[in-house]
Scaffold this motif. Sequence first.
Motif, short mmCIF file in Angstrom:
data_model
loop_
_atom_site.label_atom_id
_atom_site.label_comp_id
_atom_site.label_asym_id
_atom_site.label_seq_id
_atom_site.Cartn_x
_atom_site.Cartn_y
_atom_site.Cartn_z
N ALA A 129 -19.73 -25.97 -34.22
CA ALA A 129 -19.62 -26.66 -35.51
C ALA A 129 -18.25 -27.31 -35.58
CB ALA A 129 -19.82 -25.69 -36.66
N GLU A 130 -18.22 -28.60 -35.79
CA GLU A 130 -16.96 -29.34 -35.90
C GLU A 130 -16.08 -28.74 -36.98
OE1 GLU A 130 -14.35 -31.90 -34.51
OE2 GLU A 130 -16.41 -32.01 -33.78
N GLY A 131 -14.84 -28.51 -36.66
CA GLY A 131 -13.90 -27.96 -37.62
C GLY A 131 -13.97 -26.44 -37.76
N VAL A 132 -14.96 -25.82 -37.11
CA VAL A 132 -15.13 -24.37 -37.18
C VAL A 132 -14.93 -23.75 -35.81
CG1 VAL A 132 -16.76 -22.49 -37.68
CG2 VAL A 132 -16.69 -24.52 -39.15
N GLY A 133 -15.64 -24.28 -34.82
CA GLY A 133 -15.61 -23.74 -33.47
C GLY A 133 -16.98 -23.26 -33.05
N HIS A 134 -17.02 -22.41 -32.05
CA HIS A 134 -18.28 -21.85 -31.57
C HIS A 134 -18.64 -20.63 -32.40
CE1 HIS A 134 -17.08 -24.31 -28.13
NE2 HIS A 134 -18.38 -24.42 -27.92
N PHE A 135 -19.91 -20.49 -32.73
CA PHE A 135 -20.35 -19.34 -33.52
C PHE A 135 -21.74 -18.92 -33.07
CE2 PHE A 135 -22.26 -22.83 -35.77
CZ PHE A 135 -23.44 -22.32 -36.29
N ALA A 136 -22.10 -17.68 -33.39
CA ALA A 136 -23.43 -17.13 -33.12
C ALA A 136 -23.72 -16.08 -34.18
CB ALA A 136 -23.48 -16.50 -31.73
N VAL A 137 -25.00 -15.79 -34.36
CA VAL A 137 -25.41 -14.72 -35.27
C VAL A 137 -26.10 -13.66 -34.42
CG1 VAL A 137 -26.76 -14.07 -37.29
CG2 VAL A 137 -25.62 -16.30 -37.22
N LEU A 138 -25.64 -12.43 -34.57
CA LEU A 138 -26.11 -11.33 -33.74
C LEU A 138 -26.67 -10.21 -34.62
CD1 LEU A 138 -22.95 -11.31 -31.46
CD2 LEU A 138 -25.11 -12.50 -31.04
N GLN A 139 -27.31 -9.25 -33.97
CA GLN A 139 -27.86 -8.09 -34.68
C GLN A 139 -27.56 -6.84 -33.86
OE1 GLN A 139 -32.23 -7.64 -34.80
NE2 GLN A 139 -32.02 -7.59 -37.03
N ASP A 140 -27.07 -5.80 -34.54
CA ASP A 140 -26.79 -4.56 -33.82
C ASP A 140 -28.09 -3.79 -33.59
OD1 ASP A 140 -27.39 -2.95 -36.08
OD2 ASP A 140 -25.30 -2.63 -36.58
N PRO A 141 -28.08 -2.73 -32.79
CA PRO A 141 -29.32 -2.01 -32.48
C PRO A 141 -30.02 -1.40 -33.70
CG PRO A 141 -27.65 -1.43 -30.87
CD PRO A 141 -26.96 -2.23 -31.95
N GLN A 142 -29.28 -1.22 -34.81
CA GLN A 142 -29.90 -0.67 -36.03
C GLN A 142 -30.48 -1.76 -36.92
OE1 GLN A 142 -26.62 0.32 -35.01
NE2 GLN A 142 -27.69 1.91 -33.88
N GLY A 143 -30.25 -3.03 -36.57
CA GLY A 143 -30.82 -4.14 -37.33
C GLY A 143 -29.87 -4.87 -38.24
N ALA A 144 -28.60 -4.46 -38.30
CA ALA A 144 -27.63 -5.14 -39.15
C ALA A 144 -27.18 -6.44 -38.49
CB ALA A 144 -26.42 -4.24 -39.40
N ALA A 145 -27.21 -7.52 -39.25
CA ALA A 145 -26.81 -8.83 -38.75
C ALA A 145 -25.35 -9.09 -39.03
CB ALA A 145 -27.68 -9.92 -39.38
N PHE A 146 -24.70 -9.85 -38.13
CA PHE A 146 -23.31 -10.25 -38.32
C PHE A 146 -23.08 -11.51 -37.50
CE2 PHE A 146 -23.49 -7.41 -34.74
CZ PHE A 146 -22.60 -7.93 -33.80
N GLY A 147 -22.10 -12.28 -37.90
CA GLY A 147 -21.75 -13.50 -37.18
C GLY A 147 -20.47 -13.31 -36.40
N VAL A 148 -20.29 -14.15 -35.39
CA VAL A 148 -19.07 -14.18 -34.61
C VAL A 148 -18.62 -15.62 -34.46
CG1 VAL A 148 -19.46 -12.01 -33.36
CG2 VAL A 148 -20.42 -14.13 -32.45
N ILE A 149 -17.31 -15.82 -34.44
CA ILE A 149 -16.72 -17.17 -34.33
C ILE A 149 -15.59 -17.13 -33.32
CG2 ILE A 149 -15.42 -18.97 -35.54
CD1 ILE A 149 -16.69 -18.09 -38.14
N GLN A 150 -15.53 -18.20 -32.50
CA GLN A 150 -14.39 -18.39 -31.62
C GLN A 150 -13.84 -19.77 -31.91
OE1 GLN A 150 -14.97 -17.74 -27.39
NE2 GLN A 150 -13.36 -19.18 -26.91
#
Length: 150
Positions: A129-150
């Motif tokens: 994403a321009e102005g943000v960087g690289h990102f992804a949305v992930l899920q832990d083994p229990q089902g909780a979602a979270f995002g990551v940004i570089q």
Amino acid sequence: MDVGRMGVIQDPTGAFLAVWESKGTGGSFLRNEAGAMCWNELATNDTEKAKAFYTALFGWNESTTDMGEMLYTTFSVGEAMAAGMYAMPPEMQGIPSHWLPYFQLSDINATVEKVVALGGKVMAPVQFAEGVGHFAVLQDPQGAAFGVIQ
């Protein structure tokens, strides 16, 4: 207890969030470093209702930008950005309104591989994403979602 008080609330669009009143223990102070939470984002089916709620509750200022494919609202406290919000697109219909925390990384690809190796899932692959960087949305083994940004 002398560490602080926490409450869990649900906004008028159905999103849950926890609030913290610090006493002996502060909140989250580590920001803008690898491994630290760096952003919170609300995905909702009613941006106007959410905008009215959060600006009244927290005294946030809001600014909405047309990003072509969607409108994106940034909430701020003075000059400091606090959170973002967008209307869920049709492919997300049926998913309840929700907050998603993002964590800053120094190597997003290695982290995505590690999440999968540890039993997690990739919900949205690495994107740019321009102005943000690289990102992804992930899920832990229990089902909780979270995002990551570089």
